[in-house]
Design an enzyme around this catalytic site. Structure first.
Site, PDB file in Angstrom:
ATOM      1  N   GLU A 242      -1.805  11.330   4.144  1.00  0.00           N
ATOM      2  CA  GLU A 242      -2.837  11.177   5.164  1.00  0.00           C
ATOM      3  C   GLU A 242      -2.692  12.339   6.136  1.00  0.00           C
ATOM      4  OE1 GLU A 242      -3.947   6.795   6.296  1.00  0.00           O
ATOM      5  OE2 GLU A 242      -1.767   6.953   6.274  1.00  0.00           O
TER       6      GLU A 242
ATOM      7  N   GLU B  73       0.865  -1.178   0.000  1.00  0.00           N
ATOM      8  CA  GLU B  73       0.000   0.000   0.000  1.00  0.00           C
ATOM      9  C   GLU B  73       0.901   1.226   0.000  1.00  0.00           C
ATOM     10  OE1 GLU B  73      -3.041   0.230   3.051  1.00  0.00           O
ATOM     11  OE2 GLU B  73      -2.734   2.389   3.233  1.00  0.00           O
TER      12      GLU B  73
END
Length: 682
Positions: free
Chosen positions: A557, A552
């Site tokens: 974020e 991933e």
């Protein structure tokens, strides 16, 4: 933005562990280990690594248990797993016959068995619901080694009585760390925590209060799992807490009146003066990595506590003048809150906590003088006078300093012109229409992973369900808007559980995937407690297994309550729970936040490294010497050698920020995206 799961923290690591050592090891790439390289040696002998690693390993659990053992010693210890892995096979006993594990039925690599790698060791792991016999064998020479993995099922029960195994009177350390092992349940030491976990509640209150606080998924109370309380597994397991005041902890049965109250006493020191003295020694020598750790001085003969840390002054002697360590332009030191950053060539420093507080420094290549001062009145900014402790650092001129030659900033396009010298634009969405372009994007909807009730909140304990409604995902004035709203809804998977908010999540799966290249997102992010915007990537096909064995990439974020920083991360290794991650944070210049303007978040993905940028400014890099996939130990680039697709979403709550939940004024919240552009080098 990972499909996260329950994470157990070890009490010894959290409270009494060698925090500084762990930080230093991780910073120089020791944790996790490098991947396995090409092999060619055959196995001539195998023996168990230790008595704890075979031949019999017993575990218990409710319905299933997890097993793990270190690889055996190969060829009398002269060969490593890296040398022989291609010659080692795994059999399972079915009836009275040994069968290759891939042919035995019911065994799926990276789902209920696989490899692990950590701290220089390699091994196998299994999740089993019955006693199982395993055989490792040499494909070339027929050498065999057998294991019996014994499973004892634990039947769930309720609690009728609890008796402490530690405490119930416990004294916290100077840093506030404390903990206790699980009590004996039902007057029977054979009744484990797993057997009664569903019947157990935990409450906390200050000792001078009469109101108990339920701390289960209650971040609003200030008690955040894995932040200031949690569970450890050593010695049978238990609970740990980090406190700043004396508290009571109550364990209580949901089904009976049985309860047990602990008192954790935090002794705030009484200071008769604020004179500081060395905790132990004043001369320190840098180790092979150039790292030095020193305990903070004693105040009036006692170790400092958390609220006193901000009063200290730290200075370095530069050409006969004392300069504040925090003045990086003069001190040439950079403060690193998250441990040593091996992507920076700066001298770095920060705090550590291991029963007491201290400072770490790295890499110290030269001799230097440091001093620590404390105000004589005990108040920040007060007169220090001669209240200093002086330290001598003996540097290691051979200590490594990271090579940052390929960490230059990059050019970015403008809002109206995507052109970048040396790059070909291969895909873009400028969001100039009136609706989401579904030839480029898919909606993800719902509240559960694979319709499994146990994965509510997308496996992350998130509080939003995703929709394809234009109230949550819409295009307006040249911007994509992903909006979280108060919109409670339940689902058939568990009609009694409600997702309190609605929001949007879109992806390019089966419409755009890329293997290597550059992705730019230009976005303005929302603020607010528990607000979690993300721009990220997942593999088109899980070639190496389920998350995170196939990888991933988190381009960006953010935690809505911390608008001054964002992070970039990769996830890799094995399937949860043996997954690994590596990431870094970008801190915006003073006066800027991710919410007060649009910023460009970029990832540059090459065959052997991945780099992150904000507004073209480099902030983190990871190389293929730091990532791996347990499913492909001889592939140096796995799992980041397969096509990945793009994802954008706005989550609420969840584990990323410790379960924090929004205030009423934080919702609705909107992430606005100006463009998404994908490039390849010319």
């Amino acid at each position: 933005m990972k499909p996260s799961h329950f994470t157990e923290k070890r009490f010894m690591k959290k409270v009494l562990g060698l925090f500084l050592v762990v930080v230093m090891l991780a910073s120089v790439g020791v944790l996790p280990t490098s991947k396995v390289q090409a092999a060619g040696t055959t196995v001539t002998s195998m023996e168990y690594f230790s008595p704890a690693d075979g031949p019999v390993i017993s575990k218990s659990g409710v319905g299933k248990a997890s097993y793990g053992f270190v690889m055996p010693k190969f060829n009398g210890g002269s060969a490593t797993w890296n040398d022989v892995y291609s010659d080692v096979g795994v059999n399972v006993k079915v009836g009275n016959n040994w069968v290759d594990i891939d042919q035995a039925g019911g065994y799926i690599y990276n789902q209920n068995w696989g490899h692990w790698s950590d701290g220089g060791f390699n091994g196998y792991w299994f999740t089993l619901s019955a006693t199982t016999e395993i055989q490792l064998y040499s494909k070339a020479n027929g050498v065999k080694l057998e294991y019996q993995l014994v499973f004892q099922n634990i039947n769930k029960t309720t609690i009728t009585a609890m008796n402490p195994t530690q405490g119930p009177q416990i004294t916290a350390s100077f840093t506030g760390g404390a903990g206790f092992t699980y009590p004996t349940f039902n007057n029977d030491s054979a009744v484990t925590y797993e057997a009664v976990a569903d019947d157990l509640k935990v409450y906390v209150k200050p000792v001078n209060s009469s109101s108990w606080i339920d701390i289960d998924n209650n971040a609003a109370s200030g008690w955040i799992y894995d932040h200031n309380f949690g569970q450890f597994t050593d010695g049978g397991g238990g609970y740990w807490f980090n406190v700043t005041e004396s508290i009571n902890v109550k364990l209580e049965s949901k089904t009976s009146s049985a309860n047990l109250v602990y008192t954790i006493t935090f002794n705030e020191p009484t200071r008769n003066s604020y004179v500081i003295t060395p905790y132990e020694g004043t001369t320190f020598t840098a180790d092979a990595n150039g790292s030095i750790g020193i305990p903070l001085p004693k105040i009036d003969g006692g170790a400092p506590i958390a609220k006193e840390l901000g009063n200290f002054v730290y200075q370095i002697n530069i050409n006969g003048q004392w300069v504040d360590l925090s003045n990086s332009s003069q001190s040439k030191f950079a403060y690193s809150a998250n441990g040593y950053n091996n992507m920076s060539d700066a001298n770095q420093w920060g705090y550590w906590a291991d029963y007491i507080y201290g400072l770490w420094f790295q890499p110290i290549q030269e001799n230097m003088q440091i001093r620590i001062g404390y105000p004589l009145n005990g108040q920040a900014g007060g007169n220090i006078g001669n209240n200093f402790v002086n330290y001598t650092f003996i540097g290691n001129p051979n200590a490594p300093r990271p090579d940052v030659s390929d960490q230059e900033d990059i050019s970015i396009g403008t809002p109206t012109d995507p052109a970048i010298a040396g790059m070909n634009l291969i895909w873009q969405d400028e969001f100039n229409g009136t609706t989401l372009d579904t030839s480029k994007w898919n909606y993800e909807t719902g509240y559960y992973l694979n319709n499994d009730p146990a994965t509510w909140g997308w496996g992350n304990a998130e509080l939003q369900h995703y929709t394809n409604s234009t109230q949550n995902v819409y295009v307006q004035d040249g911007k994509l808007n992903i909006k979280a709203m108060n919109d409670s809804k339940s689902f058939p998977q568990d009609p009694n559980r409600y997702a309190q908010y609605s929001s949007g999540k879109i992806n390019t799966k089966d419409k755009l995937s890329l293997k290597y290249g550059r992705v730019d997102f230009r976005a303005k992010l929302p603020t607010g407690d528990g607000v979690w915007p993300a721009l990220w990537m997942l593999p088109k096909d899980s070639v190496y297994g389920t998350w995170a064995a196939s990888g991933e990439i988190d381009v960006m974020e953010a935690r809505g309550r911390l608008p001054g920083s964002v992070s970039g991360t990769i996830h890799f290794g094995g399937q949860w729970p043996v997954n690994q991650s590596s990431g870094g944070d970008y801190h915006f210049p003073e006066g800027q936040t991710f919410a007060n303007d649009y910023h460009v978040y970029s990832v540059v993905w090459e065959e052997d490294n991945i780099k992150w940028y904000v507004d073209g400014k480099f902030f983190y890099k990871v190389t293929n010497q730091q990532w791996y996939s347990t499913a492909a130990p001889n592939n140096p680039n796995a799992p980041f050698d397969e096509p990945f697709y793009l994802i954008m979403n706005l989550a609420v709550g969840g584990n990323f920020d410790g379960g924090r939940t929004p205030n009423a004024s934080d919702i609705p919240a909107t992430m606005q995206v100006d463009y998404v552009r994908v490039y390849k080098e010319q």
